[in-house]
Design an enzyme around this catalytic site. Structure first.
Site, PDB file in Angstrom:
ATOM      1  N   LYS A 210      14.393 -11.093 -16.339  1.00  0.00           N
ATOM      2  CA  LYS A 210      14.252 -12.523 -15.914  1.00  0.00           C
ATOM      3  C   LYS A 210      13.737 -13.152 -17.088  1.00  0.00           C
ATOM      4  O   LYS A 210      14.297 -14.221 -17.409  1.00  0.00           O
ATOM      5  CB  LYS A 210      13.551 -12.583 -14.621  1.00  0.00           C
ATOM      6  CG  LYS A 210      13.397 -13.932 -14.207  1.00  0.00           C
ATOM      7  CD  LYS A 210      12.801 -14.196 -12.996  1.00  0.00           C
ATOM      8  CE  LYS A 210      12.396 -15.444 -12.457  1.00  0.00           C
ATOM      9  NZ  LYS A 210      11.572 -15.590 -11.181  1.00  0.00           N
ATOM     10  N   GLU A 216       8.300  -3.554 -21.388  1.00  0.00           N
ATOM     11  CA  GLU A 216       8.920  -2.165 -21.486  1.00  0.00           C
ATOM     12  C   GLU A 216      10.402  -2.099 -21.581  1.00  0.00           C
ATOM     13  O   GLU A 216      11.093  -1.411 -22.560  1.00  0.00           O
ATOM     14  CB  GLU A 216       8.778  -1.646 -20.026  1.00  0.00           C
ATOM     15  CG  GLU A 216       7.291  -1.213 -19.577  1.00  0.00           C
ATOM     16  CD  GLU A 216       6.647  -2.415 -19.030  1.00  0.00           C
ATOM     17  OE1 GLU A 216       6.823  -3.524 -19.238  1.00  0.00           O
ATOM     18  OE2 GLU A 216       5.523  -1.883 -18.183  1.00  0.00           O
ATOM     19  N   GLY A 272      12.197 -11.925  -9.116  1.00  0.00           N
ATOM     20  CA  GLY A 272      12.760 -10.603  -9.603  1.00  0.00           C
ATOM     21  C   GLY A 272      12.870  -9.535  -8.577  1.00  0.00           C
ATOM     22  O   GLY A 272      13.990  -9.092  -8.463  1.00  0.00           O
ATOM     23  N   ARG A 273      11.985  -9.485  -7.600  1.00  0.00           N
ATOM     24  CA  ARG A 273      12.293  -8.498  -6.387  1.00  0.00           C
ATOM     25  C   ARG A 273      13.402  -8.977  -5.333  1.00  0.00           C
ATOM     26  O   ARG A 273      13.480  -8.301  -4.642  1.00  0.00           O
ATOM     27  CB  ARG A 273      10.946  -8.121  -5.945  1.00  0.00           C
ATOM     28  CG  ARG A 273      10.221  -9.414  -5.349  1.00  0.00           C
ATOM     29  CD  ARG A 273       8.609  -8.736  -5.064  1.00  0.00           C
ATOM     30  NE  ARG A 273       7.927 -10.189  -4.817  1.00  0.00           N
ATOM     31  CZ  ARG A 273       7.053 -10.647  -5.623  1.00  0.00           C
ATOM     32  NH1 ARG A 273       7.477 -10.425  -6.851  1.00  0.00           N
ATOM     33  NH2 ARG A 273       6.446 -11.636  -5.025  1.00  0.00           N
ATOM     34  N   GLU A 358       4.836  -6.062  -3.700  1.00  0.00           N
ATOM     35  CA  GLU A 358       4.466  -7.176  -4.686  1.00  0.00           C
ATOM     36  C   GLU A 358       4.517  -8.527  -3.914  1.00  0.00           C
ATOM     37  O   GLU A 358       4.081  -9.527  -4.449  1.00  0.00           O
ATOM     38  CB  GLU A 358       5.521  -6.968  -5.803  1.00  0.00           C
ATOM     39  CG  GLU A 358       4.911  -7.649  -6.989  1.00  0.00           C
ATOM     40  CD  GLU A 358       5.978  -7.380  -8.159  1.00  0.00           C
ATOM     41  OE1 GLU A 358       7.281  -8.114  -8.282  1.00  0.00           O
ATOM     42  OE2 GLU A 358       5.750  -6.779  -9.370  1.00  0.00           O
ATOM     43  N   HIS A 389      10.091  18.662   6.287  1.00  0.00           N
ATOM     44  CA  HIS A 389       9.585  19.614   5.881  1.00  0.00           C
ATOM     45  C   HIS A 389       8.620  19.452   4.687  1.00  0.00           C
ATOM     46  O   HIS A 389       8.172  20.316   4.019  1.00  0.00           O
ATOM     47  CB  HIS A 389      10.724  20.478   5.299  1.00  0.00           C
ATOM     48  CG  HIS A 389      11.864  20.920   6.356  1.00  0.00           C
ATOM     49  ND1 HIS A 389      11.723  22.100   6.766  1.00  0.00           N
ATOM     50  CD2 HIS A 389      13.036  20.322   6.718  1.00  0.00           C
ATOM     51  CE1 HIS A 389      12.892  22.027   7.930  1.00  0.00           C
ATOM     52  NE2 HIS A 389      13.419  21.049   7.711  1.00  0.00           N
ATOM     53  N   LYS A 509      -1.375  -5.802 -17.816  1.00  0.00           N
ATOM     54  CA  LYS A 509      -0.289  -6.291 -18.753  1.00  0.00           C
ATOM     55  C   LYS A 509      -1.040  -6.755 -20.123  1.00  0.00           C
ATOM     56  O   LYS A 509      -0.907  -6.226 -21.119  1.00  0.00           O
ATOM     57  CB  LYS A 509       0.712  -7.126 -18.626  1.00  0.00           C
ATOM     58  CG  LYS A 509       1.718  -6.905 -17.710  1.00  0.00           C
ATOM     59  CD  LYS A 509       2.786  -7.935 -17.624  1.00  0.00           C
ATOM     60  CE  LYS A 509       3.910  -7.864 -16.199  1.00  0.00           C
ATOM     61  NZ  LYS A 509       4.607  -9.046 -15.870  1.00  0.00           N
TER      62      LYS A 509
HETATM   63  O1  F6P Z   1       5.374  -7.001 -13.808  1.00  0.00           O
HETATM   64  C1  F6P Z   1       5.899  -7.456 -12.525  1.00  0.00           C
HETATM   65  C2  F6P Z   1       7.276  -8.156 -13.044  1.00  0.00           C
HETATM   66  O2  F6P Z   1       7.102  -9.532 -13.288  1.00  0.00           O
HETATM   67  C3  F6P Z   1       8.113  -8.224 -11.765  1.00  0.00           C
HETATM   68  O3  F6P Z   1       7.915  -9.287 -10.618  1.00  0.00           O
HETATM   69  C4  F6P Z   1       9.506  -8.033 -12.209  1.00  0.00           C
HETATM   70  O4  F6P Z   1      10.532  -7.774 -11.189  1.00  0.00           O
HETATM   71  C5  F6P Z   1       9.354  -7.219 -13.340  1.00  0.00           C
HETATM   72  O5  F6P Z   1       7.898  -7.591 -13.794  1.00  0.00           O
HETATM   73  C6  F6P Z   1      10.287  -7.670 -14.420  1.00  0.00           C
HETATM   74  O6  F6P Z   1      10.253  -8.810 -14.990  1.00  0.00           O
HETATM   75  P1  F6P Z   1      11.779  -9.382 -15.974  1.00  0.00           P
HETATM   76  O7  F6P Z   1      13.032  -9.337 -15.112  1.00  0.00           O
HETATM   77  O8  F6P Z   1      11.219 -10.567 -16.176  1.00  0.00           O
HETATM   78  O9  F6P Z   1      11.445  -8.131 -17.239  1.00  0.00           O
END
Ligand code: F6P
Length: 545
Positions: A210, A216, A272-273, A358, A389, A509
């Site tokens: 987003k 990452e 995002g979620r 979240e 199990h 972060k």
């Molecule tokens: O670190 C949490 C977050 O902001 C989530 O809410 C989001 O889904 C994820 O990181 C990834 O964010 P982006 O889509 O901006 O890379």
């Protein structure tokens, strides 16, 4: 002061629920069922093809009445309308919350700042469909002229968990000639393993983010670029054929070197979620095709309409949310187990963890005050029957009360002999055992020696929901996800938290960004953190020397 403007624990319904809990708590589900032979038929609700049996919950009609009253005193109706009308209900980020617009039918209208966002949604869906068709039909070629056969989604959080879950859930409908992989972790192993057997000539990366700034995702996207260029002889032009982006941030996409013509957009009003049905679902569409993706959106929309228009006492997401509040805030339970008896839903609990925790893992109310009640439970789970199990022992005989959501389908997508009957028998049996248990008398009557009896007693009275549908289709998946989305929304309204921000992920972060250069620092400079962090940094530096 009206009831709803009062703090949650001061509301009339809350106080009544508190008093009611004290009377109801000792009651056993055995008694509730014995006193009402039709309970198992009565305490059910069905909508849009999703059936909910909530009879095995520790509730009476009075409980439900009071919980519904609590929803009303919390202005749930007005809050639902505010969300659907595009009001900026995400107050800490001053944003509308309109994932419902992502599945609004073509031709409908939802305005944000005077603009009809549904038109924009369908323009992106059309672009996604065109792209997906070209890739699936082999018309879109890679740099060396070969068709694309491998899709790698690079993203994390909401830009990963939805796509992974949906791909696994709808694998039955996917194009089996294509390979789909998902890279999320900053741990280089994730990328290395995802590409180790792939030919770069036939590989397409979808960089999904987003913000297009997430550490990452950007690190993995840069590594992917290096891998691709190495595999294709270093020609920079190849990037355009092997990278597309899904983002709200055009400037950053361009900076990365992806042609913005190959960017699929979405908007700040999609959390995002809550984004798996936006362009973030591009990998899903590539896997199952535009028609199936449309069917999934239609499923989401049907559940949206049910949520928006149905009285609370028959409203599936509202009922599920109210039951959660009943257990979390009155029974003081801490977790909810989500147990899909459907192998294709193996990533559903992981997906739900971000959606639920979240969203509602917050201790500050919309007014900026600290809550004096519990908010989001911990959601966890594994597909049945594997969990049986493993951890079910604790659910049956442990000291903690763990409400369970069982999810199953009438028809298997892979009918094999009597596997499905055995699977379904297990889900029914687990819910029955949890609710009714086994008394000492029953255990003794089986000839169990006295010393062993206590070990073999199941006290029961352990609550569960059973959620069932005909079969796992794209449409049903949409309904199931929307069911939980709106359940989370309802919980957040009652708990008075902003379910759409996530400030709690920021601090870690920022600290990581500060620590990275210190790990790479070759001098013996003092790390300048606390003594534990300093010591860990020094230890790690030594391991690198
Ligand atoms: O670190 C949490 C977050 O902001 C989530 O809410 C989001 O889904 C994820 O990181 C990834 O964010 P982006 O889509 O901006 O890379």
């Amino acid at each position: 002061m009206t009831a709803h403007s009062k703090p949650l624990t001061q509301r009339t319904a809350w106080k009544a629920l508190d008093a009611h809990y004290k009377k109801l708590q000792p009651l056993h589900l055995r008694t509730l069922f014995a006193d009402d032979p039709k309970r198992g038929e009565r305490m059910t609700a069905e909508a849009a093809g999703i059936y909910l049996d909530y009879s095995k919950n520790r509730i009476t009609d009075e409980t439900l009445k009071l919980l519904v009253q609590l929803a009303e005193e919390s202005d749930l109706r007005e809050r639902i309308d505010a969300m659907f009308h595009g009001e900026k209900i995400n107050i800490t980020e001053n944003r509308a919350v309109l994932h419902v617009a992502l599945r609004a039918p073509r031709g409908s209208s939802i305005l944000v700042d005077g603009k009809n966002v549904v038109t924009q949604v369908h323009a992106v869906l059309d672009k996604m469909a065109d792209f997906s068709n070209r890739v699936r039909q082999g018309i879109w070629k890679g740099h060396t002229g070969k068709s694309i056969r491998n899709i790698i989604n690079i993203g994390i959080g909401g830009s990963d968990l939805g796509p992974v879950m949906a791909y696994e859930a709808l694998r039955h409908y996917s194009d089996r000639r294509m390979t789909f992989r998902f890279v999320s972790n900053i741990d280089g192993t994730d990328f290395a393993e995802a590409v180790q057997d792939l030919n770069p000539e036939q590989t397409l990366f979808i960089v999904s983010s987003k913000t297009f700034t997430t550490l990452e995702t950007m690190a993995n996207a840069h590594t992917a670029r290096v891998w691709l260029l190495k595999g294709l002889g270093g020609d920079e032009k190849s990037v355009a054929k092997h990278f597309v982006a899904v983002s709200t941030n055009e400037a950053e996409v361009a900076k990365f070197g992806i042609d913005t013509a190959n960017m699929f957009g979405f908007w700040d009003w999609v959390g995002g979620r809550y984004s798996m049905d936006s362009a973030i679902g591009l990998s899903t569409m590539l896997a199952i095709g535009p028609e199936n993706f449309s069917a999934m959106l239609d499923g989401f929309h049907q559940m949206d309409e049910h949520f928006r228009n149905t009285p609370f006492d028959r409203n599936l997401p509202v009922l599920m949310a109210l039951l959660t509040i009943w257990y979390i805030d009155f029974f003081d339970t801490h977790t909810i187990a989500v147990l899909p008896y459907e192998q294709y839903l193996k990533r559903f609990p992981a997906y739900l963890q971000q959606l639920t925790m979240e969203s509602n893992g917050k201790y500050i109310t919309l007014d900026g005050n600290k809550v004096d009640y519990q908010t989001s439970p911990i959601y966890w789970g594994e597909p049945g029957t594997n969990g049986q199990h493993s951890f079910y022992q604790l659910i049956h005989q442990g000291t903690r009360l763990i409400p369970c959501d069982f999810i199953a389908f009438d028809t298997s997508l892979n009918p094999l002999g009597s596997h499905h009957d055995m699977l379904i028998a297990n889900i029914f049996a687990q819910a029955e055992a949890l609710a009714f248990g086994k008394t000492a008398e029953q255990v003794k009557a089986e000839g169990t020696p006295d010393w062993l009896v206590p070990h073999r007693v199941f006290e029961g009275n352990r609550p569960s929901n059973i959620i069932m549908a005909d079969r796992l289709t794209p449409e049903i998946l949409g309904k199931l996800v929307a069911l939980y989305e709106h359940c989370v929304f309802t919980q957040g309204v009652i708990w008075q938290v902003d379910s759409f921000d996530q400030w709690g992920v920021e601090l870690g972060k920022v600290l990581a960004q500060r620590i990275i250069p210190k790990l790479e620092d070759k001098s013996e400079s003092e790390p300048e953190h606390d003594s534990s962090t300093n010591n860990l940094i020094r230890r790690y530096r030594r391991s690198k020397s």
